[in-house]
Design an enzyme around this catalytic site. Sequence first.
Site, mmCIF file in Angstrom:
data_model
loop_
_atom_site.group_PDB
_atom_site.id
_atom_site.type_symbol
_atom_site.label_atom_id
_atom_site.label_comp_id
_atom_site.label_asym_id
_atom_site.label_seq_id
_atom_site.Cartn_x
_atom_site.Cartn_y
_atom_site.Cartn_z
ATOM 1 N N LYS A 4 35.100 36.528 26.959
ATOM 2 C CA LYS A 4 34.494 35.726 28.029
ATOM 3 C C LYS A 4 35.071 36.170 29.352
ATOM 4 C CE LYS A 4 31.940 32.495 29.692
ATOM 5 N NZ LYS A 4 31.381 33.574 30.560
ATOM 6 N N LYS A 61 36.002 41.415 30.656
ATOM 7 C CA LYS A 61 35.491 41.562 32.025
ATOM 8 C C LYS A 61 34.628 42.799 32.086
ATOM 9 C CE LYS A 61 36.106 39.341 35.947
ATOM 10 N NZ LYS A 61 36.552 37.970 36.194
ATOM 11 N N GLY A 115 29.299 35.618 36.212
ATOM 12 C CA GLY A 115 29.395 36.295 37.510
ATOM 13 C C GLY A 115 30.825 36.570 37.933
ATOM 14 N N ASP A 116 30.945 37.340 38.980
ATOM 15 C CA ASP A 116 32.197 37.578 39.696
ATOM 16 C C ASP A 116 31.727 38.097 41.062
ATOM 17 O OD1 ASP A 116 35.316 37.740 38.986
ATOM 18 O OD2 ASP A 116 34.896 39.448 40.261
ATOM 19 N N GLN A 165 42.147 37.600 32.531
ATOM 20 C CA GLN A 165 41.205 36.648 31.946
ATOM 21 C C GLN A 165 41.707 36.122 30.599
ATOM 22 O OE1 GLN A 165 37.984 36.625 33.927
ATOM 23 N NE2 GLN A 165 37.966 34.560 33.107
HETATM 24 N N1 GLU Z 1 34.641 35.681 37.130
HETATM 25 C C1 GLU Z 1 35.197 34.377 36.941
HETATM 26 C C2 GLU Z 1 36.675 34.475 36.690
HETATM 27 O O1 GLU Z 1 37.323 35.320 37.271
HETATM 28 C C3 GLU Z 1 34.430 33.534 35.933
HETATM 29 C C4 GLU Z 1 34.236 34.119 34.581
HETATM 30 C C5 GLU Z 1 33.352 33.293 33.660
HETATM 31 O O2 GLU Z 1 32.866 32.250 34.058
HETATM 32 O O3 GLU Z 1 33.162 33.747 32.539
HETATM 33 O O4 GLU Z 1 37.281 33.724 35.974
#
Ligand code: GLU
Length: 446
Positions: free
Chosen positions: A90, A126, A165-166, A111
């Site tokens: 995720k 990621k 997203g990011d 993450q």
């Molecule tokens: N990109 C976001 C983070 O850095 C969210 C990732 C997500 O919702 O899976 O955590």
Amino acid sequence: MKAQFEPILEQVLRRNPGEIEFHQAVREVFDSLGPVLAKHPQYADAAVLERICEPERQIIFRVPWVDDAGHVLINRGFRVEFNSALGPFKGGLRFHPSVYLGIVKFLGFEQVFKNSLTGMPIGGGKGGSDFDPRGRSEGEVMRFCQSFMTELYRHLGEYTDVPAGDIGVGGREIGYLFGQYKRITNRYESGVLTGKGVSWGGSLVRTEATGYGTVLFAEQMLRTRGMSFDGRRVLVSGSGNVAIYAIEKAQQLGGKVVAASDSRGFVLDEQGIDVSLLKQVKEVERASIEVYAQRRGNGAVFVPGERVWAAGGDIALPCATQNELDESDAKNLLNGGVVAIAEGANMPTTPEATALFQEAGVLFAPGKAANAGGVATSALEMQQNASRDAWTFDYTANRLAAIMSGIHDRCATTADEYGQPGNYVMGANVAGFLKVADAMLALGVV
Ligand code: GLU
């Protein structure tokens, strides 16, 4: 760093040459784990550290697409599936010209610990591309997203890998990506992506969650010293999704947010940022923040090529990108009397700057704890998708608030337990590590 970490770090450097952001992220976690390995030798015995630094799978692919002028362009796509001990991979997708394997790997590594800290059943991953969405038409962005998903779809699934997203990937891009996934697989598999539109499987509060969560975390942290946002001068960097909703929540709690920025410079608005104007300029028109200062008409100024930190404030919320707050920025903030820093972005503070804050004894919340509200709400979106349900805004916002205070308390308690009260960096790293490490041990040599 303890001697037992040296050979593991050397191997990381050798296996991942030139990936300096990844090296930085690994070093930072290792710096916190000495007391854990001393207390629990089973992790070293089972080579958990060596395993946790090596992604389960890394995918690199060609993304060919055609621009509006009919030219064929090629970008590079990535997905680093880092760790699935706690749940499906995720983590977000980042579209930005700076993206290369080292950035994706640092983000994926962070993450893993962040997702573990949320307490939700999600592993870490990621992805992204060196595609630059800036100045691209709707049609170009759509074709790029379709091509990207045409390769990536085979690696995804609601039980396998769930992107979101990011930077450079928001609701629009998630829509195009989901549309293409649905066409290729002939499945309305809502749980395969998060950050979807609320009318087609998205969750209320997901849009606001990262920024809101960062401020909620900072609020909890301030409370430990009898402080709050009320009446405080707040500096925010960035003006994307995280920054906008951090500003909104800080204002709801009585803070006065006087600065926001983009890659071209920052605006100083002593009367307090007008969030609806900022949303209009950045999200609707996708224009430079300079336009905000021009339209505000209240003496707000645009300062080109500078960072927000020199403006001085009580609370600093770096919400732009990695390594955007360095040693000299930290000195500026400390001279300006900063009392708390909470990272809305991933790894925005350099290690040298973090050390200065810690030596000065000011409150410092690392991104993997403070910005975990985004991914936590993604996990809530997955829950709603799995039960074919849609929750109200208030119910979801209350879940987010409870998750953020849970993360705060977990970090604080862990820091206490390991003899470093108030050290949220070590608390986050250790608490995040322990949950993943225990799951990895339980699952055998994986
Ligand atoms: N990109 C976001 C983070 O850095 C969210 C990732 C997500 O919702 O899976 O955590």
